[in-house]
Design an enzyme around this catalytic site. Sequence first.
Site, PDB file in Angstrom:
ATOM      1  N   GLY A  38       3.154  -1.152   4.101  1.00 30.33           N
ATOM      2  CA  GLY A  38       3.172   0.272   3.764  1.00 30.33           C
ATOM      3  C   GLY A  38       4.594   0.709   3.441  1.00 30.33           C
ATOM      4  N   GLY A  39       5.262   1.262   4.422  1.00 31.26           N
ATOM      5  CA  GLY A  39       6.597   1.852   4.239  1.00 31.26           C
ATOM      6  C   GLY A  39       7.576   0.976   3.469  1.00 31.26           C
ATOM      7  N   ASN A  55       0.868  -1.178   0.000  1.00 28.04           N
ATOM      8  CA  ASN A  55       0.000   0.000   0.000  1.00 28.04           C
ATOM      9  C   ASN A  55       0.904   1.226   0.000  1.00 28.04           C
ATOM     10  OD1 ASN A  55      -1.785   2.070   0.541  1.00 28.04           O
ATOM     11  ND2 ASN A  55      -2.176   1.440   2.664  1.00 28.04           N
ATOM     12  N   TRP A  56       0.947   1.899  -1.129  1.00 24.96           N
ATOM     13  CA  TRP A  56       1.872   3.034  -1.246  1.00 24.96           C
ATOM     14  C   TRP A  56       1.360   4.311  -0.585  1.00 24.96           C
ATOM     15  CZ3 TRP A  56       4.367   3.200  -6.830  1.00 24.96           C
ATOM     16  CH2 TRP A  56       5.325   2.185  -6.916  1.00 24.96           C
ATOM     17  N   LYS A  57       0.095   4.332  -0.244  1.00 27.50           N
ATOM     18  CA  LYS A  57      -0.496   5.551   0.348  1.00 27.50           C
ATOM     19  C   LYS A  57      -0.231   6.745  -0.571  1.00 27.50           C
ATOM     20  CE  LYS A  57       0.131   3.255   4.712  1.00 27.50           C
ATOM     21  NZ  LYS A  57       0.306   3.307   6.145  1.00 27.50           N
ATOM     22  N   HIS A 102      -9.201   1.289   5.071  1.00 24.01           N
ATOM     23  CA  HIS A 102      -7.906   1.435   5.728  1.00 24.01           C
ATOM     24  C   HIS A 102      -8.061   2.376   6.929  1.00 24.01           C
ATOM     25  CE1 HIS A 102      -3.776   2.580   6.519  1.00 24.01           C
ATOM     26  NE2 HIS A 102      -3.439   1.458   5.923  1.00 24.01           N
ATOM     27  N   GLU A 121      -4.870  -4.901  10.715  1.00 22.44           N
ATOM     28  CA  GLU A 121      -3.839  -3.875  10.850  1.00 22.44           C
ATOM     29  C   GLU A 121      -4.041  -3.118  12.159  1.00 22.44           C
ATOM     30  OE1 GLU A 121      -2.118  -2.831   6.741  1.00 22.44           O
ATOM     31  OE2 GLU A 121      -3.797  -1.490   7.119  1.00 22.44           O
TER      32      GLU A 121
HETATM   33  P1  PGA Z   1       3.254   0.294   7.444  1.00 22.64           P
HETATM   34  O1  PGA Z   1       1.755   0.495   6.887  1.00 22.64           O
HETATM   35  O2  PGA Z   1       3.760  -0.978   6.871  1.00 22.64           O
HETATM   36  O3  PGA Z   1       3.996   1.500   6.964  1.00 22.64           O
HETATM   37  O4  PGA Z   1       3.142   0.241   8.948  1.00 22.64           O
HETATM   38  C1  PGA Z   1       0.893  -0.590   6.708  1.00 22.64           C
HETATM   39  C2  PGA Z   1      -0.456  -0.135   6.176  1.00 22.64           C
HETATM   40  O5  PGA Z   1      -0.928   0.930   6.574  1.00 22.64           O
HETATM   41  O6  PGA Z   1      -1.073  -0.819   5.324  1.00 22.64           O
END
Ligand code: PGA
Length: 255
Positions: A234-235, A9-11, A95, A167
């Site tokens: 995410g990150g 998930n690149w946000k 999310h 999550e």
């Molecule tokens: P993160 O985010 O891996 O940066 O903690 C996960 C997500 O929000 O899907």
Amino acid sequence: MRKLFIAGNWKMNHTGTETERFCRELRAKGLEGHKADLLLCPPYTSIHAMVSVLGDSAMNVGAQNLHEKDSGAYTAEISADMIRDAGCTYVLIGHSERRRYFHESDEGVNAKLKKALDKDLSPIVCIGEKKEEREDGVTEKVVRKQLLAALEGLSAEAAGKVTLAYEPVWAIGTGLTASPEQAQEVHRFIRRTLAENLDGHVADRIRILYGGGAKPANAEALLSEEDIDGLLIGGASLKVDDLYKIIEIADTINK
Ligand code: PGA
């Protein structure tokens, strides 16, 4: 047997130009023949760039949200048909950042989920407790409420097409991660809740991903847990090397 699933998930990260470069580098590492299903969810503006480079590879492309209506006067919103037409086959729904910053409700998540299924998009529904809820000992209560509200009105067959992502909000982008045991405990609870409320076979089949601080250093331990069927990253999905490492780690998991 549930197939492993590695999803990013690149946000709100990576422009179209950056996406194209990223995808070329990733593709050069080799995307075919891996053990896990693969997915990346870039921002809307990068979907085209990603589909152009990876559209004919094993990498699936998904959107990070959708609107529950088909079309109309909803400025800045994106419909299921638009997402599909752009080349996406998956969509994230509910999310915690959508719930927190954009006031998405359980009812809204349910409406979006029904629309996604109706339009043949594979949905990934995110659920998870906040820090104070975990501290208050109400994690299971919160997760159960979000889960049942999201699936409200769906047949067992329709629910079987959903992927879930547990999550814990306190572990998203905070540098914290649920321990594999903590995550497994909630995943098992989610599967039991599905079996009680839907059907045992469907509950066995639904994939439950873990998200929150997933990275190369903890991927193996998380993926080895019985009820953790993949990761929503995410990150660490923003860097080609980290993402590819996790894909390779998934190749080594036997369960
Ligand atoms: P993160 O985010 O891996 O940066 O903690 C996960 C997500 O929000 O899907």
